[in-house]
Design a protein around this motif. Structure first.
Motif, mmCIF file in Angstrom:
data_model
loop_
_atom_site.group_PDB
_atom_site.id
_atom_site.type_symbol
_atom_site.label_atom_id
_atom_site.label_comp_id
_atom_site.label_asym_id
_atom_site.label_seq_id
_atom_site.Cartn_x
_atom_site.Cartn_y
_atom_site.Cartn_z
ATOM 1 N N MET A 1 0.858 -1.190 0.000
ATOM 2 C CA MET A 1 0.000 0.000 0.000
ATOM 3 C C MET A 1 0.892 1.237 0.000
ATOM 4 S SD MET A 1 -2.661 0.845 3.082
ATOM 5 C CE MET A 1 -3.500 2.395 3.276
ATOM 6 N N GLU A 2 0.447 2.292 -0.686
ATOM 7 C CA GLU A 2 1.155 3.561 -0.617
ATOM 8 C C GLU A 2 0.330 4.539 0.211
ATOM 9 O OE1 GLU A 2 1.581 5.926 -4.175
ATOM 10 O OE2 GLU A 2 2.945 7.309 -3.164
ATOM 11 N N ILE A 3 0.961 5.176 1.181
ATOM 12 C CA ILE A 3 0.295 6.213 1.977
ATOM 13 C C ILE A 3 0.835 7.561 1.520
ATOM 14 C CG2 ILE A 3 0.025 7.163 4.302
ATOM 15 C CD1 ILE A 3 -0.107 4.297 5.342
ATOM 16 N N LYS A 4 -0.089 8.378 0.987
ATOM 17 C CA LYS A 4 0.310 9.654 0.385
ATOM 18 C C LYS A 4 0.056 10.814 1.329
ATOM 19 C CE LYS A 4 -0.930 8.114 -4.233
ATOM 20 N NZ LYS A 4 -0.577 8.615 -5.550
ATOM 21 N N PHE B 1 3.842 7.138 8.720
ATOM 22 C CA PHE B 1 4.032 5.991 7.831
ATOM 23 C C PHE B 1 3.901 6.330 6.357
ATOM 24 C CE2 PHE B 1 2.217 4.044 11.824
ATOM 25 C CZ PHE B 1 3.398 3.442 12.235
ATOM 26 N N GLY B 2 4.170 7.607 5.998
ATOM 27 C CA GLY B 2 4.088 7.990 4.597
ATOM 28 C C GLY B 2 5.100 7.235 3.746
ATOM 29 N N GLY B 3 4.684 6.811 2.545
ATOM 30 C CA GLY B 3 5.567 6.071 1.645
ATOM 31 C C GLY B 3 4.897 4.782 1.192
ATOM 32 N N LEU B 4 5.737 3.890 0.681
ATOM 33 C CA LEU B 4 5.244 2.624 0.134
ATOM 34 C C LEU B 4 5.593 1.526 1.135
ATOM 35 C CD1 LEU B 4 4.184 1.114 -2.422
ATOM 36 C CD2 LEU B 4 6.555 1.037 -3.197
ATOM 37 N N GLU C 1 10.613 4.740 0.981
ATOM 38 C CA GLU C 1 10.222 5.974 0.302
ATOM 39 C C GLU C 1 9.525 5.575 -0.996
ATOM 40 O OE1 GLU C 1 11.169 9.065 1.315
ATOM 41 O OE2 GLU C 1 12.923 8.737 2.617
ATOM 42 N N ALA C 2 8.542 6.395 -1.417
ATOM 43 C CA ALA C 2 7.905 6.167 -2.722
ATOM 44 C C ALA C 2 8.327 7.310 -3.639
ATOM 45 C CB ALA C 2 6.391 6.152 -2.558
ATOM 46 N N LYS C 3 8.795 7.001 -4.835
ATOM 47 C CA LYS C 3 9.185 8.069 -5.777
ATOM 48 C C LYS C 3 8.453 7.898 -7.110
ATOM 49 C CE LYS C 3 13.514 6.268 -6.414
ATOM 50 N NZ LYS C 3 14.950 6.176 -6.598
ATOM 51 N N GLU C 4 7.989 9.051 -7.618
ATOM 52 C CA GLU C 4 7.352 9.083 -8.934
ATOM 53 C C GLU C 4 8.437 9.352 -9.958
ATOM 54 O OE1 GLU C 4 3.097 9.061 -7.782
ATOM 55 O OE2 GLU C 4 4.009 9.010 -9.784
ATOM 56 N N GLU C 5 8.523 8.532 -10.987
ATOM 57 C CA GLU C 5 9.565 8.734 -12.000
ATOM 58 C C GLU C 5 9.065 8.185 -13.316
ATOM 59 O OE1 GLU C 5 13.573 8.183 -9.922
ATOM 60 O OE2 GLU C 5 13.874 7.209 -11.862
#
Ligand code: HEC
Length: 154
Positions: free
Chosen positions: A37-40, A49-52, A84-88
């Motif tokens: 799950m991703e928490i935005k 807990f933000g991130g993936l 960490e979640a990154k958009e790329e």
């Protein structure tokens, strides 16, 4: 004066709230993947807990998930692996690990938090000082599934 009070709280946090020690769950990446799950930004859990995150269950915990989460057996360990979640390039990618959260089922050892011990470790594998009672207070929201929120996706 103020500093002393803060130090006192920290000592209390480490001694009382951290529920004693628990070793880093070596090899959890080879356990069963439960879900992701991703928490935005904007989500109530973003600060903490933000991130993936990916959730992993050891064999005992997997048995608990498969039994419909009525009661997880002694020795169940569940890991919440937060990255960490990154958009790329129009894709969502995994970044660095931020922390892992751990739940350990041992009713004799953790009677005050529903039979579960709560722990967290930094990306270096060192334990983080956390308030296990605060973890459990939110996990009360899953009291009718033995305090476990996530469900196994076959
Ligand atoms: C404000 C609410 C809240 C707090 C505080 C909280 N959690 Fe959770 N936790 C959740 C939710 C919601 C999930 C389910 C996430 C999912 O389905 O992917 C979860 C999932 C987990 C899981 C996987 C098992 C499960 O219940 O699905 C672990 C392990 C975990 N949390 C550990 C911790 C630890 C350790 C702390 C304290 C440092 C903590 N949690 C604090 C809400 C909370």
């Amino acid at each position: 004066m103020r500093r002393k009070a803060v130090l006192g709280l920290l000592a209390l946090g480490l001694g009382v709230l951290a529920q004693g020690g628990f070793p880093y769950p070596e090899g959890f990446r080879f356990w069963t993947h439960v879900k992701s799950m991703e928490i935005k930004r904007g989500h109530p859990l973003y600060e903490a807990f933000g991130g993936l995150h990916h959730i992993y269950a050891n064999p005992q915990a997997l048995a608990g998930y498969l039994s419909g989460k009525k009661a997880f057996p002694q020795g169940s360990v569940i890991v919440f692996d937060l990255l960490e979640a990154k958009e790329e390039g129009n894709a969502l990618l995994e970044g660095q690990r931020k922390l892992i959260g751990v739940m350990v089922k041992d009713p004799a050892r953790y009677p005050e938090t529903g039979g579960w011990g709560y722990y967290a470790f930094g990306p270096d594998g060192k334990p983080l000082a956390i308030d296990a009672k605060a973890c459990h207070a939110c996990h009360q929201g899953a009291a009718n599934t033995d305090f476990v929120f996530s469900a196994f996706r076959p």
